[in-house]
Write a protein that holds these residues in place. Structure first.
Motif, PDB file in Angstrom:
ATOM      1  N   CYS A  85       0.867  -1.182   0.000  1.00 15.35           N
ATOM      2  CA  CYS A  85       0.000   0.000   0.000  1.00 15.35           C
ATOM      3  C   CYS A  85       0.902   1.230   0.000  1.00 15.35           C
ATOM      4  O   CYS A  85       1.661   1.445   0.941  1.00 15.35           O
TER       5      CYS A  85
ATOM      6  N   SER B  66       0.025   4.509  -0.063  1.00 18.55           N
ATOM      7  CA  SER B  66      -0.649   5.769   0.262  1.00 18.55           C
ATOM      8  C   SER B  66       0.257   6.741   1.008  1.00 18.55           C
ATOM      9  O   SER B  66       0.088   7.944   0.907  1.00 18.55           O
TER      10      SER B  66
ATOM     11  N   HIS C 252      -1.841  11.841  -0.321  1.00 18.62           N
ATOM     12  CA  HIS C 252      -3.170  11.280  -0.151  1.00 18.62           C
ATOM     13  C   HIS C 252      -3.689  11.670   1.227  1.00 18.62           C
ATOM     14  O   HIS C 252      -2.970  11.555   2.210  1.00 18.62           O
TER      15      HIS C 252
ATOM     16  N   THR D  34      -3.359   9.279   5.003  1.00 20.71           N
ATOM     17  CA  THR D  34      -2.482   8.238   4.473  1.00 20.71           C
ATOM     18  C   THR D  34      -2.319   7.053   5.406  1.00 20.71           C
ATOM     19  O   THR D  34      -2.385   5.911   4.970  1.00 20.71           O
TER      20      THR D  34
ATOM     21  N   LYS E 103      -5.541   5.029   5.657  1.00 23.74           N
ATOM     22  CA  LYS E 103      -5.747   4.263   4.424  1.00 23.74           C
ATOM     23  C   LYS E 103      -4.890   2.996   4.450  1.00 23.74           C
ATOM     24  O   LYS E 103      -5.365   1.904   4.146  1.00 23.74           O
TER      25      LYS E 103
ATOM     26  N   ARG F 181      -6.134  -0.877   4.330  1.00 24.75           N
ATOM     27  CA  ARG F 181      -5.798  -1.719   3.181  1.00 24.75           C
ATOM     28  C   ARG F 181      -4.975  -2.948   3.559  1.00 24.75           C
ATOM     29  O   ARG F 181      -5.204  -4.033   3.022  1.00 24.75           O
TER      30      ARG F 181
END
Length: 145
Positions: free
Chosen positions: A19, A21, A26, A29, A32, A36
Motif C-alpha cells: 500500500c 498511500s 493522499h 495516508t 488508508k 488496506r
C-alpha cells in the motif's frame, strides 16, 4: 477469492501486498494503509508492506493490523530506530530499498566533491581497504566452479 500460493497450487511463491498511500499526497495516508493492509492479508497476501511507516506508534499499529502475518518495513533512511527496536515493535521483515545504494553513492560524491572543490583526497580515507573487500567477497561471494 484468495490469492495465496497454496490456492494457486504454486510452491516457493511469496505474495507481498503493498500500500503506497504514504508515498503520495493522499489524505489520511496512515488510516488508508491501516485499512488496506488487513484487507490484503484477508485476500491471501503472505507479507504486508506499506513504505513510509516511520514512527513507532504507526509501525506498531500496522504490525497489529496484519497480525499474524508479517509486516515488511522499508528503512531506506534514518528512522531513529535500531533493528532491535524495530523487532520489538513486531516487524518481522526489513527492506533497505535503495538505502545501501544511495549510501555508497553518497560516499562517492563526497570524495569527488572534496577532490573537485578542495583538491584534497581526505575522503578516500573512508574507503574500505582492498584486503577487507577481498576477504568479504571470498567469504560471501558466489562459489567458484
Amino acid at each position: 477469492m484468495q490469492l495465496g500460493a497454496q490456492v494457486l497450487g504454486v510452491t516457493g511463491v511469496l505474495l507481498t501486498a503493498r500500500c503506497e498511500s504514504l508515498l503520495v499526497d493522499h489524505p489520511a495516508t496512515v488510516e488508508k494503509a491501516l485499512r488496506r493492509l488487513p484487507a490484503y492479508a484477508a485476500a491471501g497476501a503472505d507479507v504486508l508492506y506499506a513504505p513510509g511507516l516511520r514512527t513507532p506508534d504507526v509501525i506498531k499499529a500496522a504490525v497489529d493490523a496484519v497480525d499474524p502475518k508479517p509486516l515488511n518495513l522499508l528503512v531506506s533512511s534514518p528512522v531513529g530506530l535500531s533493528v532491535e527496536q524495530i523487532a520489538t515493535l513486531g516487524v518481522r521483515r526489513i527492506s533497505l530499498g535503495s538505502g545501501l545504494n544511495r549510501a555508497a553513492w553518497g560516499g562517492f560524491l563526497r570524495a569527488a566533491r572534496m577532490l573537485a572543490d578542495h583538491g584534497r583526497f581526505d575522503a578516500l580515507g573512508e574507503a574500505e581497504p582492498f584486503d577487507a573487500l577481498n576477504r568479504f567477497f571470498r567469504t560471501h561471494g558466489r562459489p567458484t566452479l
